[in-house]
Design a protein around this motif. Structure first.
Motif: not given
Length: 282
Positions: A204-233
């Motif tokens: 649902h995000s425009p492409s520029e926003k999508r890239t920005e959000r992925l670059t800053e994925w650690e700000r997502a809700p439950a980010a580190r609870a979902a991915h203690p290590r980001e190897d699978h993300l």
């Protein structure tokens, strides 16, 4: 007029060597299995090769599997003995490996060729149901242990031309990967919250926003609870980079994965079946 570019995929690849199993454990992956069969159908004709970015291969700097006949890596524990003797005998492609390195170098990214790297379960757990005849060449690309999301997005951008060369780019990981929480109930809510963020970001995000959000994925809700290590993300970052301005879609979604977790897979870009239909309509 049709678009010759193949879509890219991020696949939540499931647990261990599940496609080789039977019984109750195997039935846990019926929904994922069907999504891979649907993926094969929507891709239509046989791709020339598959490039897999596996969450199970990390190097200091990038590496590319370049052997003609890759072996197997049994990177899991606690399974029956016969699952340490299974095979996936698809050929490698030294030519594609060199092409991948060429594209990366053209973008200022160095990568080493590894002729000894075998198929890890991030690769064969996807490829077995997707192409069971084992006749499609497969090349693997590692993650960089620096875990920089911007770098992995850049890697995807560099590899985008492969999509017009008949190569399917697959990122193989899991949308939720906290192994300790998977053994109890602690992952239920974090997996739902992080999945909701992924849906908003990728679809649902425009492409520029999508890239920005992925670059800053650690700000997502439950980010580190979902991915203690980001190897699978991080494989997600590569496939998004390779289809950065194109729409995302869910190809697999399950709210009871592994007994109650939420997991999803995504496609970026339109499948050949859709572009052929558009061309026929015109």
């Amino acid at each position: 007029m049709t678009d010759s570019r193949l879509p890219t995929y991020f696949i939540s690849h499931g647990g261990g060597p599940w496609p080789y199993m039977t019984g109750e454990f195997r039935r846990n992956f019926d929904v994922l299995d069907k999504s891979l069969l649907d993926m094969r159908a929507e891709l239509g004709g046989t791709p020339k090769a598959v490039l897999v970015v596996s969450g199970h291969w990390e190097e200091e700097g990038l590496a590319i599997s370049s052997g003609a006949k890759p072996g197997m890596i049994y990177d899991y524990n606690g399974f029956p003995e016969y699952l340490y003797h299974i095979t996936y005998n698809a050929p490698g492609s030294p030519e594609l490996a060199k092409r991948v390195r060429q594209l990366l170098r053209a973008s200022g990214i160095e990568a080493a060729l590894d002729p000894t790297r075998g198929y890890d379960h991030g690769t064969f757990s996807v490829m077995k149901p997707l192409y069971p005849d084992e006749d499609i060449p497969v090349v693997q690309l590692s993650l960089d242990t620096g875990y920089d999301p911007a770098l992995h997005i850049k890697v995807g951008r560099a590899l985008a031309p492969l999509r017009e060369e008949g190569i399917v780019i697959i990122g193989s990981g899991l949308s939720y990967h906290n192994l300790s929480a998977m053994r109890g109930t602690g992952g239920y809510e974090p997996s739902r919250r992080f999945d909701a963020w992924l849906q908003e970001t990728l679809i649902h995000s425009p492409s520029e926003k999508r890239t920005e959000r992925l670059t800053e994925w650690e700000r997502a809700p439950a980010a580190r609870a979902a991915h203690p290590r980001e190897d699978h993300l991080l494989p997600l970052m590569v496939v998004v980079g390779a289809a950065e301005d194109e729409p995302g879609a869910v190809t697999y979604h399950q709210k009871d994965f592994a007994g109650g977790l939420t997991a999803s897979s995504f496609r970026f870009g339109r499948p050949p079946s859709a572009t052929r239909s558009d061309g026929d309509a015109k």
